[in-house]
Design an enzyme around this catalytic site. Structure first.
Site, mmCIF file in Angstrom:
data_model
loop_
_atom_site.group_PDB
_atom_site.id
_atom_site.type_symbol
_atom_site.label_atom_id
_atom_site.label_comp_id
_atom_site.label_asym_id
_atom_site.label_seq_id
_atom_site.Cartn_x
_atom_site.Cartn_y
_atom_site.Cartn_z
ATOM 1 N N GLY A 464 40.522 -23.623 46.053
ATOM 2 C CA GLY A 464 39.902 -22.810 45.307
ATOM 3 C C GLY A 464 38.966 -21.735 45.408
ATOM 4 O O GLY A 464 38.419 -20.871 43.729
ATOM 5 N N THR A 465 38.042 -22.118 46.221
ATOM 6 C CA THR A 465 36.037 -21.910 46.329
ATOM 7 C C THR A 465 36.282 -20.967 46.632
ATOM 8 O O THR A 465 35.155 -19.805 46.470
ATOM 9 C CB THR A 465 35.403 -23.548 46.797
ATOM 10 O OG1 THR A 465 35.681 -23.345 47.761
ATOM 11 C CG2 THR A 465 35.478 -24.031 46.045
ATOM 12 N N ARG A 587 20.644 -17.484 50.527
ATOM 13 C CA ARG A 587 21.060 -16.274 50.439
ATOM 14 C C ARG A 587 22.878 -16.128 50.292
ATOM 15 O O ARG A 587 23.377 -17.531 50.360
ATOM 16 C CB ARG A 587 21.374 -16.182 52.537
ATOM 17 C CG ARG A 587 22.555 -14.920 52.167
ATOM 18 C CD ARG A 587 22.110 -14.575 53.976
ATOM 19 N NE ARG A 587 22.384 -13.085 53.838
ATOM 20 C CZ ARG A 587 22.531 -13.086 55.458
ATOM 21 N NH1 ARG A 587 22.890 -13.708 56.659
ATOM 22 N NH2 ARG A 587 23.157 -11.537 56.101
ATOM 23 N N LEU A 589 26.014 -16.290 49.636
ATOM 24 C CA LEU A 589 26.940 -15.284 51.274
ATOM 25 C C LEU A 589 27.834 -14.711 50.988
ATOM 26 O O LEU A 589 28.108 -12.840 51.761
ATOM 27 C CB LEU A 589 27.840 -16.346 52.201
ATOM 28 C CG LEU A 589 26.518 -17.583 52.733
ATOM 29 C CD1 LEU A 589 27.536 -18.213 53.559
ATOM 30 C CD2 LEU A 589 25.456 -16.353 52.832
ATOM 31 N N ASN A 590 28.753 -14.548 49.744
ATOM 32 C CA ASN A 590 29.698 -13.918 48.816
ATOM 33 C C ASN A 590 28.850 -13.528 47.502
ATOM 34 O O ASN A 590 29.704 -14.204 46.737
ATOM 35 C CB ASN A 590 31.304 -13.943 49.257
ATOM 36 C CG ASN A 590 32.109 -13.219 48.589
ATOM 37 O OD1 ASN A 590 32.356 -12.559 48.096
ATOM 38 N ND2 ASN A 590 33.104 -13.723 50.070
ATOM 39 N N GLY A 663 28.225 -24.871 44.326
ATOM 40 C CA GLY A 663 29.543 -25.213 44.095
ATOM 41 C C GLY A 663 29.240 -25.798 42.717
ATOM 42 O O GLY A 663 30.222 -25.997 42.168
ATOM 43 N N GLU A 664 28.007 -26.766 42.765
ATOM 44 C CA GLU A 664 27.303 -27.584 42.028
ATOM 45 C C GLU A 664 26.773 -27.025 40.447
ATOM 46 O O GLU A 664 26.469 -27.952 39.624
ATOM 47 C CB GLU A 664 27.183 -29.172 41.957
ATOM 48 C CG GLU A 664 28.811 -29.504 42.353
ATOM 49 C CD GLU A 664 28.560 -30.749 43.596
ATOM 50 O OE1 GLU A 664 29.178 -31.712 43.118
ATOM 51 O OE2 GLU A 664 28.616 -30.293 44.765
#
Length: 701
Positions: A464-465, A587, A589-590, A663-664
């Site tokens: 879901g990331t 960087r 990325l999105n 993510g963390e």
């Protein structure tokens, strides 16, 4: 072949929307329990109701008499399993009960309702033994392990921290406590298993962070060649670490399918999760900081005590972040662990960093108060030239810039006077954040077709990331084509091997392989003459050699959190009014999916600070907050305006994309910033999370 884009391609750094978004919102995307295979049956496990002991008898008569019930498996008749290095997966293999909630039987029926009724009708007798399930400081069974989670040494010491602390003109010596915490993904653990008896093959649809690891584990447990096992994890509804390794549900589903000869779906009820899929273990912290009167640290000691189960050792590495953060010539970091009759703890978003940085950053705030120094400036004046523990140079480290940028955006200087609005006390706080850069070997394959489209394959997992979308962007960037000309296939064990989705390393690991495959494909196409054949042209890539090279640099992401909170002196309620995070994570990325990741981590940190906690009942030996009614994760009404920014960080010592993983790090430090803001508002320091009304009212007197 002309590989130039027909339209401007949304290369890396552009906010591409999720490729699978429409499938998810329309219900087309199928999750593990939604594969409606013909003649499917359903399973429901029976948890143990004692905290320690043995099963002496299982009466299945009443369960088997219910309509639609096919079978009840018990430790006495369940299929025997092969070897596994994870003893939590050896379910129904013997009558031993290591903790409450351990599975002691499995009901299989025609419908989920019938399976649940059958499980409730199973009667289990036990020989219960005394149990010990509560962690406390000074527990006589505590020991220092060799390693903690992540493979880090449990104990590290540089200089004489005790002597340096005793000699320091300014000292703080503080104890902090973080309770057990639970991942609670939106999709509970589920699996659908199907045996093909004629082919001797097994297919499993599993809610997992890594289909490849599930395949190899099931192959060993059920005595199959790995190439006869297929695992699909195409869509996963969240995990936060608790699906990082195979869990008992998938073993039980396969066991039931083999026993009945029918496809079987097992979806765990949420109330079971606390006992069988891992949790963040409670941590008790002692942090000692010694400093000169100008704020320069002379000693830093972070000592952690935590628990593990008697089934398998897992030690939360909560003191490890202190090895990274500040320039203290005397540095002590150590862990002790107590084996108890409790479920086995495991990964939860930023294991180690999340509780460890709460304690360290709270102590830094206490030191700033003792010194009368601005907490931002205290952190800046202790900025190290190299990683304090290892002495290695940082590949990049822009923590000071994050603090400065965050202070300017937050209006920090103007907010340093506590305010009162009727019964509300208002204050601000700051904390730093860090998370290591990990990368794991992965492989990928890139295909070019004569119609100008491309296919990229790797066994990655999108929790879901937005991983699927970012991998497509990496491919499009390397191929120099528009994003809509690239298809990505992930989440299937038959694809080229990808690493587990964990450690904020997914994009760095899979993306590296995708980048290499696509750049090699571009080079191959440039050398070719003539049209591409109908079957296409393919190129593989494997990053094992590159990913395993030890970097001479200390590689970490950094960040700074700023919080404004209000404490209600009448009700004791603490609410966060504003949260700001500024990050240096390589960087980005999105930006669209990255912002979602940062915000999600910060919301999780808010929950850790204010509402999320679990209590180990000493009499019954189980977690009392085991559903979303009693274990309160933040809802919309709890979450304030959250502002996220990042620095344009260029680090050439990472991977071809230059990303660090995000993510963390969003959860790391958030709880400390909120706790520090509470202290600023009220003058009271609560050193045990969460900041619930009962604790607040007690502190306020």
């Amino acid at each position: 072949m002309d590989s130039s884009p027909a339209d401007p391609a949304p290369f890396l750094g552009s906010p591409a929307t999720r490729l699978e978004g429409r499938e998810k919102v329309t219900g087309k995307a199928r999750y593990a329990a939604e594969y409606a295979l013909p003649d499917r049956a359903y399973a429901w496990p029976v948890p143990a109701t004692v905290a320690h002991g043995r099963v002496t008898a299982v009466d299945t008569t009443g369960a088997l008499a219910l309509p639609g019930v096919l079978s009840v498996l018990t430790p006495y008749d369940a299929p025997r399993l092969g070897p596994s290095d994870d003893p939590t997966l050896r379910v129904l293999q013997n009558p031993e009960v290591p903790h409450r909630g351990w599975y002691v039987a499995l009901a299989v029926a025609e419908t989920p309702e019938a399976a649940r009724s059958a499980a409730a009708a199973v009667r289990v007798r036990y020989d219960a033994e005394p149990h010990d399930a509560v962690l406390h400081a000074g527990h006589p069974a505590a020991y220092t392990p060799e390693q903690v989670n992540g493979g880090y040494p449990a104990h590290r010491e540089k200089g004489d921290a005790a002597a340096a602390f005793a000699a320091a003109p300014v000292r703080v010596d503080c104890a902090y406590a973080v309770p057990p915490l639970h991942n609670h993904p939106m999709e509970p653990h589920a699996a659908t298993a199907h045996w093909d008896a004629d082919a001797g093959a097994l297919t499993v649809y599993d809610s997992s962070q890594g289909a490849g690891l599930v395949r190899s584990t099931l192959a060993s447990l059920f005595g199959l060649p790995a190439d006869r096992v297929t695992v699909v994890s195409e869509h996963v509804g969240g995990a936060f670490g608790c699906k990082g390794t195979p869990r008992p549900h998938v073993v039980l589903a396969v066991m039931a399918a083999r026993h009945t000869g029918r496809p079987v779906t097992l979806a765990l009820p949420r109330r079971h999760l606390a006992a069988v899929v891992g949790h963040r273990a409670p941590t008790l912290h002692r942090v000692r900081l010694g400093a000169r009167t100008d704020g320069t640290l002379t000693a830093l000691a972070h000592e952690v005590t935590t628990h593990t189960s008697r089934v398998r050792e897992f030690v939360e590495q909560a003191a490890v972040p202190a090895r990274v953060m500040y320039a203290a010539p005397a540095l002590l970091t150590t862990h002790r662990v107590v084996p108890l009759d409790v479920p086995t703890p495991s990964w939860m978003r930023a294991p180690g960093e999340s509780p460890g940085m709460y304690a360290l950053e709270s102590a830094m705030d206490e030191l700033a108060c003792a010194l009368g120094i601005d907490p931002v400036e205290l952190r800046i004046c202790n900025e190290p030239d190299a990683e304090p523990d290892s002495g290695r140079p940082f590949s990049s480290r822009h923590l000071v810039e994050c603090l400065r940028e965050g202070a300017a955006r937050f209006g920090w200087a103007a907010q340093r006077t506590p305010r009162q609005d009727g019964p509300l006390l208002i204050g601000t706080g700051v904390a730093a954040a860090t998370y290591p850069v990990y990368v794991a070997p992965s492989s990928a394959r890139a295909h070019a077709f004569p119609d100008g489209t491309y296919l990229v394959q790797t066994n990655a997992t999108d929790l879901g990331t937005g991983a699927r979308t970012v991998l497509a962007q990496i491919a499009a960037d390397a191929l120099r084509v528009a994003l809509d000309r690239v298809t990505v296939e992930i989440g299937h064990s038959a694809l080229p091997q990808g690493s587990v989705a964990g450690g904020s390393a997914g994009t760095a690991s899979w993306g590296w392989a995708v980048h290499d495959a696509c750049t090699s494909l571009v080079a191959l196409l440039a050398r070719r003459s003539g049209p591409i054949p109908e079957a296409g042209v393919s190129v593989p890539a494997d990053t094992t050699a590159s990913a395993k090279q030890k970097s001479p640099y200390a590689r970490h992401a950094f960040g700074a959190h700023f919080a404004e909170v209000q404490a209600d002196t009448v009700t004791g309620e603490v609410r966060v009014r504003r949260l700001l995070g500024v990050f240096a994570a390589g960087r980005i990325l999105n930006p669209l999916t990255a912002r979602s990741q940062f915000v999600g981590g910060m919301v999780m940190g808010l929950g850790m600070a204010l509402t999320e906690h679990s209590t180990m009942d000493p009499a019954f030996g189980d977690f009392t907050e085991n559903d979303l009614a009693s274990y309160h994760v933040p809802a919309h009404a709890d979450v304030p305006d959250i502002e996220v920014h990042w620095l344009d960080e260029h680090d050439k010592h990472l991977n071809p994309m230059g990303g660090k993983g995000i993510g963390e790090i969003g959860i790391v430090g958030t709880a400390a910033a909120i706790g520090n803001a509470f202290h600023h508002a009220t003058g009271c320091r609560i050193r045990e999370l969460p900041l619930t009304p009962d604790r607040v009212l007690t502190a306020l007197g």
